[in-house]
Motif scaffolding. Sequence first.
Motif, PDB file in Angstrom:
ATOM      1  N   SER A   1       0.855  -1.185   0.000  1.00 28.42           N
ATOM      2  CA  SER A   1       0.000   0.000   0.000  1.00 28.42           C
ATOM      3  C   SER A   1       0.894   1.239   0.000  1.00 28.42           C
ATOM      4  O   SER A   1       2.074   1.172   0.374  1.00 28.42           O
TER       5      SER A   1
ATOM      6  N   TYR B   1      -0.025  -6.680  -0.394  1.00 26.41           N
ATOM      7  CA  TYR B   1      -1.024  -7.426  -1.157  1.00 26.41           C
ATOM      8  C   TYR B   1      -0.304  -8.428  -2.065  1.00 26.41           C
ATOM      9  O   TYR B   1       0.704  -8.083  -2.699  1.00 26.41           O
TER      10      TYR B   1
ATOM     11  N   LEU C   1      -0.853  -0.978  -8.714  1.00 25.38           N
ATOM     12  CA  LEU C   1      -1.668   0.043  -8.061  1.00 25.38           C
ATOM     13  C   LEU C   1      -1.849   1.205  -9.023  1.00 25.38           C
ATOM     14  O   LEU C   1      -0.876   1.751  -9.553  1.00 25.38           O
TER      15      LEU C   1
ATOM     16  N   ARG D   1      -8.976  -1.445  -3.226  1.00 26.78           N
ATOM     17  CA  ARG D   1      -8.164  -2.175  -2.248  1.00 26.78           C
ATOM     18  C   ARG D   1      -8.664  -1.985  -0.818  1.00 26.78           C
ATOM     19  O   ARG D   1      -8.290  -2.743   0.082  1.00 26.78           O
ATOM     20  N   ARG D   2      -9.523  -1.006  -0.583  1.00 28.59           N
ATOM     21  CA  ARG D   2     -10.002  -0.754   0.783  1.00 28.59           C
ATOM     22  C   ARG D   2     -11.006  -1.791   1.241  1.00 28.59           C
ATOM     23  O   ARG D   2     -11.063  -2.124   2.435  1.00 28.59           O
TER      24      ARG D   2
END
Length: 363
Positions: free
Chosen positions: A118, A125, A165, A204-205
């Motif tokens: 992150s 991840y 990302l 991703r949250r």
Amino acid sequence: MWQRRAFLKSAGAGFAAGLLPRQVQALERNELVFASAVQTAGGGYGAVLLGERGDVIATIDLPDRGHDITISREAGRGVVFARQPGTFALVFDPAGREAPVTLTSVEGRHFFGHGLFSPDGRLLYATESDFEAARGVVGIYDATDGYRRIGEFSTYGTGPHEMLLMPDGVTLVVANGGIETHPDFGRAELNIETMDPSVVFIDRRDGALVGQLRLDAGLHQLSIRHMAIDGRGRVWFGCQYKGASGDSPQLVGHATMDGEISLIDLPPGTLVDLRNYVGSVAASADGAMVAVSSPEGDLLVAIDVEGRRPVLVETLRNGCGLAADGRGFVATSGEGEMVGLAGSERAPQRFDFLFDNHVLRVD
């Protein structure tokens, strides 16, 4: 780019003190730092941090073959992921102040060789397979608590491979290769006739699906594997074709969060030379070019993202790893070579280890 001063700052004041004199000298001679999994001269496996001049700054031993690497300044750590269907990921301190920590995939999961941190470095991840259900997942690990696995969410497909990302810092993009694997069968591909590859965008949250894109149904055996993001935020992807050997479909395309996905038209000769296999994709530092590689065809191709056409085609035996250089790209090979491409002024270099499929410019 992670230049020497930034690397030292992020690694902490104790970094240089923990290096051997030859490593300190190597760091002082280099501005850019690269990382790659390798096979050692003795036949074992490891990972290396390299300066742009070819100096080896640090080495890490691996229990088996690695695939890709991610490094976070904020976390102060890097992670080497096992090659699919491997079950380990090794967390290391680039400064060498702490011993590496080996993560083992939880029961019923294996790694796919890719992952990322992150933006704040607090979470890791990893693309993984729920192999009994033939379902892709993103494993979530708490980097502030010994990399404890704290959960997972679906990739909404099978065989997730590379994950990036997006520039918004919130959205993950995952290449679902569409291929079912199982550790009991090694690297055997178990569902070639029913493959369903896709590019998915995931928040991703909470793991919510933002969007899922597929190519035409007739291209369902075109496995989407590796990606890069250009200067306009488009996701470029490279494919590996699992259909009839006599076929020659297009292999490179791009997708957007607005719901567009398309392949570009590579010249017939270039397409044939890629041999239905793209092993890596990278974007240049300015986002104006992408490069793709084929270790099967010993080919490197640089593409103008606006013109959607090749601007340079070069050969590199068993070449696969690609990363942005100061100008252009750096490419690495399974023969131990590192070369420049498309504007890079790098002189060819050869090492006593063999590069694996990917090389990371440590940003």
